[in-house]
Design a protein around this motif. Structure first.
Motif, PDB file in Angstrom:
ATOM      1  N   LEU A  49       0.832  -1.195   0.000  1.00  0.00           N
ATOM      2  CA  LEU A  49       0.000   0.000   0.000  1.00  0.00           C
ATOM      3  C   LEU A  49       0.870   1.250   0.000  1.00  0.00           C
ATOM      4  N   THR A  50       0.353   2.318  -0.569  1.00  0.00           N
ATOM      5  CA  THR A  50       1.053   3.594  -0.512  1.00  0.00           C
ATOM      6  C   THR A  50       1.045   4.110   0.926  1.00  0.00           C
ATOM      7  N   PRO A  51       1.966   4.992   1.281  1.00  0.00           N
ATOM      8  CA  PRO A  51       1.944   5.557   2.641  1.00  0.00           C
ATOM      9  C   PRO A  51       0.604   6.190   2.994  1.00  0.00           C
ATOM     10  N   GLU A  52      -0.031   6.844   2.014  1.00  0.00           N
ATOM     11  CA  GLU A  52      -1.331   7.472   2.287  1.00  0.00           C
ATOM     12  C   GLU A  52      -2.399   6.426   2.557  1.00  0.00           C
ATOM     13  N   ALA A  53      -2.397   5.333   1.770  1.00  0.00           N
ATOM     14  CA  ALA A  53      -3.379   4.268   1.978  1.00  0.00           C
ATOM     15  C   ALA A  53      -3.164   3.595   3.321  1.00  0.00           C
ATOM     16  N   ARG A  54      -1.909   3.421   3.728  1.00  0.00           N
ATOM     17  CA  ARG A  54      -1.633   2.822   5.037  1.00  0.00           C
ATOM     18  C   ARG A  54      -2.125   3.735   6.164  1.00  0.00           C
ATOM     19  N   ARG A  55      -1.911   5.040   5.986  1.00  0.00           N
ATOM     20  CA  ARG A  55      -2.358   5.982   7.026  1.00  0.00           C
ATOM     21  C   ARG A  55      -3.872   5.936   7.183  1.00  0.00           C
ATOM     22  N   LEU A  56      -4.586   5.876   6.069  1.00  0.00           N
ATOM     23  CA  LEU A  56      -6.047   5.811   6.123  1.00  0.00           C
ATOM     24  C   LEU A  56      -6.507   4.497   6.748  1.00  0.00           C
ATOM     25  N   ALA A  57      -5.945   3.377   6.307  1.00  0.00           N
ATOM     26  CA  ALA A  57      -6.353   2.074   6.829  1.00  0.00           C
ATOM     27  C   ALA A  57      -6.057   1.971   8.320  1.00  0.00           C
ATOM     28  N   ALA A  58      -4.919   2.494   8.750  1.00  0.00           N
ATOM     29  CA  ALA A  58      -4.574   2.449  10.173  1.00  0.00           C
ATOM     30  C   ALA A  58      -5.578   3.252  10.995  1.00  0.00           C
ATOM     31  N   ARG A  59      -5.986   4.427  10.472  1.00  0.00           N
ATOM     32  CA  ARG A  59      -6.958   5.231  11.212  1.00  0.00           C
ATOM     33  C   ARG A  59      -8.295   4.515  11.308  1.00  0.00           C
ATOM     34  N   MET A  60      -8.702   3.833  10.247  1.00  0.00           N
ATOM     35  CA  MET A  60      -9.959   3.092  10.297  1.00  0.00           C
ATOM     36  C   MET A  60      -9.909   2.003  11.366  1.00  0.00           C
TER      37      MET A  60
ATOM     38  N   LEU B 166      -9.015  10.621   2.521  1.00  0.00           N
ATOM     39  CA  LEU B 166      -7.995  11.258   3.360  1.00  0.00           C
ATOM     40  C   LEU B 166      -8.432  12.639   3.821  1.00  0.00           C
ATOM     41  N   ALA B 167      -9.189  13.336   3.000  1.00  0.00           N
ATOM     42  CA  ALA B 167      -9.662  14.670   3.380  1.00  0.00           C
ATOM     43  C   ALA B 167     -10.600  14.607   4.575  1.00  0.00           C
ATOM     44  N   ARG B 168     -11.193  13.430   4.817  1.00  0.00           N
ATOM     45  CA  ARG B 168     -12.141  13.270   5.935  1.00  0.00           C
ATOM     46  C   ARG B 168     -11.571  12.393   7.042  1.00  0.00           C
ATOM     47  N   ILE B 169     -10.291  12.163   7.056  1.00  0.00           N
ATOM     48  CA  ILE B 169      -9.721  11.154   7.947  1.00  0.00           C
ATOM     49  C   ILE B 169     -10.016  11.443   9.417  1.00  0.00           C
ATOM     50  N   GLU B 170     -10.044  12.728   9.800  1.00  0.00           N
ATOM     51  CA  GLU B 170     -10.300  13.048  11.205  1.00  0.00           C
ATOM     52  C   GLU B 170     -11.785  12.989  11.549  1.00  0.00           C
ATOM     53  N   GLU B 171     -12.647  12.858  10.535  1.00  0.00           N
ATOM     54  CA  GLU B 171     -14.081  12.725  10.791  1.00  0.00           C
ATOM     55  C   GLU B 171     -14.507  11.274  10.969  1.00  0.00           C
ATOM     56  N   ILE B 172     -13.648  10.318  10.593  1.00  0.00           N
ATOM     57  CA  ILE B 172     -14.041   8.912  10.589  1.00  0.00           C
ATOM     58  C   ILE B 172     -14.475   8.486  11.991  1.00  0.00           C
ATOM     59  N   GLY B 173     -15.644   7.873  12.065  1.00  0.00           N
ATOM     60  CA  GLY B 173     -16.217   7.468  13.340  1.00  0.00           C
ATOM     61  C   GLY B 173     -17.167   8.471  13.934  1.00  0.00           C
ATOM     62  N   GLY B 174     -17.204   9.676  13.365  1.00  0.00           N
ATOM     63  CA  GLY B 174     -18.064  10.717  13.900  1.00  0.00           C
ATOM     64  C   GLY B 174     -19.425  10.758  13.249  1.00  0.00           C
ATOM     65  N   PRO B 175     -20.272  11.701  13.657  1.00  0.00           N
ATOM     66  CA  PRO B 175     -21.655  11.764  13.169  1.00  0.00           C
ATOM     67  C   PRO B 175     -21.786  12.017  11.672  1.00  0.00           C
ATOM     68  N   GLU B 176     -20.741  12.536  11.022  1.00  0.00           N
ATOM     69  CA  GLU B 176     -20.829  12.846   9.599  1.00  0.00           C
ATOM     70  C   GLU B 176     -20.433  11.663   8.711  1.00  0.00           C
ATOM     71  N   THR B 177     -20.038  10.540   9.300  1.00  0.00           N
ATOM     72  CA  THR B 177     -19.570   9.389   8.514  1.00  0.00           C
ATOM     73  C   THR B 177     -20.444   8.169   8.768  1.00  0.00           C
TER      74      THR B 177
END
Length: 786
Positions: free
Chosen positions: A297-308, A376-387
């Motif tokens: 995975l690209t570094p960006e894809a890894r960062r997103l998957a890790a946050r999920m 990635l633009a929404r990475i800090e919203e993941i898990g919140g009311p908007e997702t």
């Protein structure tokens, strides 16, 4: 204890008193109230959703679950418990003690077909544990996810006989379908819809609410009848998608999954051996062909998957925390030691997030997946009311460590699940592992066994069928006791398996993995397919020695394999498994009996319950109109007239600032909006929205029919716009509400619930033209809601 001045008799017996000409020469007797046996334990089931074998801390996971771990340390951890591989079928087994096909629950009710094992209606001769314990003086409470009745019966029109209160539960608080937002849940209280008691901004979360309600149900009864035991079936939405959790819980795991899913598996597997959850000589299943290597995975894809995964882990730890609240409540009230607690998951971890995961499952359902950059633009919203988020299936594979595959498939990753038993007053053993084979149909017989209750011959006049499960209570204090459950079949969407005396045969359909399959998931099975499958594609594992199905012995042990295949067919014939059906699209498209005839006009009124998507008019990709009969008071009015969906996607017709508005939220990607060019005057008026398609949908690429949106006041055109794309397939959640927007706001133009402040007499939806649907995408949506 004071002797009562009367005698009692069992209802149905001859009156034992004396009836004279007056009370002076008579003596009374009363029908005996139903009372539980003295000292009878409470019974608490906690049923997790989509939680894998390797996701509780006590099963080796790095995810923190201290309260569940404490139950394991004070009780028993079972390492060989099995489910059906899917949610509703498993839950039917837990409640009835019968196999899922015998319950009519071959799959979810949305896939029901007209065969006894597949019709989605649990027969009343298969009584629920709640119905049985009612006969023995228990209070019975159902809290959380239900999903044990046809979705077409979830509306206020009923029928209600398969709702929780129709199946032996005295109280219910939760949601009826397969999943729900944790921030804006579709709540039902007993037999009616209710709104959540608070908003996410006020700190609301469904898990906290469910546990609080469970405690209040118990406390309500205990203050009147402190010695009366209860049965509580607590089914949180966790850890089913959407993985919703307060941000601070997810942030606890910052950086802890940056090394990826392979590393998670290795760490968890090593810890499982230390804990004795798996044998010291066990082999870890190989890398799944469908899961990309973390390093690929690209570094960006890894960062997103890790946050999920951080969000998922926080969700599970948050749920554990609230289970701890319930445990502390039981301790404070003196009920904990004499409460038989069983904790289980309904199937293995879920792969419905796809290979990349998603911040909004509605995009996945509608073939409109977001790009990596959008996620990635929404990475800090993941898990919140908007997702409405779900993690990638690499974490699914890791969550089922040490097994292969996942939910919906009958390899052990789909059917082997965590299971804890805790009962200090009834079990001497503490902190021990039990490796006897068991299946969730055994939970009910075990409860009856420890209570000394025989299965009832009848329930409410209906003769009862025999139980299929067997008690494992004899293993509580005897680690070496032999299992009494020797044979168990499995079938899920054509994927078959059977366990017998330490051997396991599996026949995957349409293949061992998506990559290795020659046909897509959901392909029907023909007679030629079945002959080929039975002749060439069964696999054989000696799971007593190879728990993770790593060594296929089909060639070396051909006679054993033939024996196992024959045994599968014997069990299939016994429990209504036939006809074997690998299809999904065809099942979704099956026409089923409805309580009303099909129609093209629907009338709604404010103050009525939200209409579930299964019975709401289907507006997508077709001409339709929405007409509201309103009365505007002096000074004007505002609010929603009719809407469907949530902030994840939907549409809304509303008044604001004196003007009529229509908004179409296309899977959170685009908001199409039109407003009237003039205000709506005081008085009674007809307000109308019309949609006329101007082209065909491109469903495969996530684009619903383009069309012209028009607004009318008293028949005069006052606004129009062209919408280049609309939602192609469905809204999920997809309830339709009149006079307000409950839950999250469909449009950012207003704040929910935005109730209409004028007089709304009615709203009429009129349909015309052919309905355009994509069964394949609907299949993915229904399956993801399990």
């Amino acid at each position: 204890m004071t002797q009562a001045p009367w005698s009692e008799y069992r209802p149905g017996q001859q009156f034992p008193g004396v009836v004279g000409r007056t009370t002076e020469e008579s003596s009374p007797a009363w029908p005996r109230p139903v009372r539980a046996a003295a000292g009878a334990p409470n019974v608490l089931f906690i049923v997790f959703d989509d939680t894998g074998f390797g996701q509780f801390g006590c099963y080796g996971s790095p995810i923190e679950t201290p309260n569940l771990d404490a139950l394991a340390a004070g009780g028993l951890l079972y390492s060989n418990m099995h489910t059906t591989a899917l949610c509703s079928p498993s839950r039917s087994c837990i409640m009835t003690g019968r196999n899922h096909h015998a319950n009519g629950m071959a799959a979810i009710t949305e896939l029901a077909t007209g065969y006894p094992g597949y019709n989605g209606q649990i027969p009343f001769e298969n009584g629920f544990l709640s119905e049985m314990l009612l006969q023995h003086g228990y209070n019975t409470y159902m809290v959380g996810k239900w999903h044990l009745m046809p979705s077409e019966q979830e509306s206020a029109a009923g029928p209600y006989d398969r709702w929780p209160l129709g199946r032996g539960f005295e109280r219910f608080y939760g949601f009826l379908g397969g999943d729900s937002s944790q921030w804006y849940p579709d709540l039902v209280y007993d037999n009616h819809q209710v709104e959540p008691p608070a908003t996410p901004e006020e700190g609301y979360h469904l898990t906290e609410d469910l546990v609080g309600r469970a405690m209040s149900f118990i406390a309500d009864a205990k203050q009147v009848a402190p010695d009366k035991p209860f049965f509580l079936n607590l089914c949180p939405g966790a850890t089913h998608a959407p993985h919703h959790v307060p941000k601070e819980w997810a942030d606890r795991y910052r950086g802890r999954f940056d090394d990826g899913w392979e590393a998670y598996r290795e760490r968890t597997f090593a810890r499982q051996k230390e804990l004795g959850v798996v044998p010291a000589d066990a082999q870890l299943s190989p890398h799944d062909p469908d899961v990309p290597a973390w390093e690929s995975l690209t570094p960006e894809a890894r960062r997103l998957a890790a946050r999920m995964m951080e969000v998922y882990a926080g969700f599970l730890s948050h749920t554990d925390h609230h289970i701890g609240r319930l445990v502390e409540f039981l301790k404070e009230t003196g009920e904990f030691d004499n409460t038989l607690i069983m904790v289980v998951s309904d199937n293995g971890a879920s792969a419905e997030g796809g290979v990349t995961g998603t911040t909004n499952e509605l995009q996945f359902f509608n073939n409109a997946p977001e790009t990596l950059e959008e996620s990635l633009a929404r990475i800090e919203e993941i898990g919140g009311p908007e997702t409405f988020n779900h993690y990638p299936w690499g974490w699914t594979w890791a969550g089922n460590t040490p097994f292969r595959r996942w939910k919906r498939e009958t390899y052990r990753g789909g059917v082997s699940d965590p299971f804890l038993v805790h009962w200090p007053a009834g079990i001497r053993a503490r902190g021990e592992v039990r490796d006897q084979f068991a299946h969730i149909i055994d939970m009910l017989p075990t409860v009856l066994d420890v209570l000394g209750i025989e299965p009832p011959a009848t329930i409410r006049g209906v003769t009862q069928s025999p139980l299929h499960g067997v008690s494992f209570a004899h293993t509580f204090d005897d680690a070496g006791a032999a299992t009494r459950h020797r044979t168990q079949y499995y079938e899920m969407l054509g994927h078959r398996a059977i366990d017998h005396d330490g051997w396991r045969a599996v026949c995957p359909w349409p293949g061992p993995s998506f990559e290795e399959a020659e046909r897509p998931f959901g392909t029907p099975i023909t007679m030629a397919d079945l002959d080929d499958l039975d002749a060439h594609h069964w696999e054989l594992y000696h799971v007593d020695e190879d728990i993770a199905e790593t060594r296929n012995l089909a060639q070396e042990q051909r006679s054993k394999l033939i024996e196992m295949i024959a045994l599968w067919y014997v069990e299939a014939g016994r429990y209504n498994v036939m006809p074997i059906d690998g299809s999904v699209l065809q099942r979704i498209m099956t026409e089923r009996p409805q309580i009303t005839e099909a129609r093209t006009s629907y009338t709604f009124r404010p103050g009525t319950q939200t209409l579930p998507a299964a019975v709401a008019p289907r507006l997508l990709n077709r001409p339709h109109s929405v007409t509201a009969d309103v009365e505007i008071p002096p000074g004007g009015a505002e609010g929603v007239l009719l809407c469907q969906g949530t902030n994840a996607g939907g549409w809304s017709l509303y008044l604001k600032n004196g003007h009529l508005h229509y908004a179409h939220n296309y899977v959170q990607r685009t908001l199409h909006h039109v407003a009237s060019s003039e205000g709506v005057p005081d008085g009674r008026h007809t307000l109308r929205f019309e949609f006329e398609p101007t082209g065909a949908p491109d469903i495969a690429h996530g684009k619903g029919a383009p069309g012209r949106a028009q607004l009318y006041i008293d028949g005069r055109l006052v606004g129009e716009t062209d919408m280049p794309v609309t939602t192609p397939i469905a809204f999920n959640p997809g309830g339709m509400a009149c006079g307000a927007n409950p839950g999250s706001a469909v449009s950012p133009d207003y704040q929910a619930p935005f109730r209409f402040t004028g007089t709304l007499h009615s709203v009429t939806v009129d349909l015309s033209g052919d309905l355009i649907v994509d069964a394949g995408s609907e299949m993915r949506m229904h399956m993801a809601r399990q």
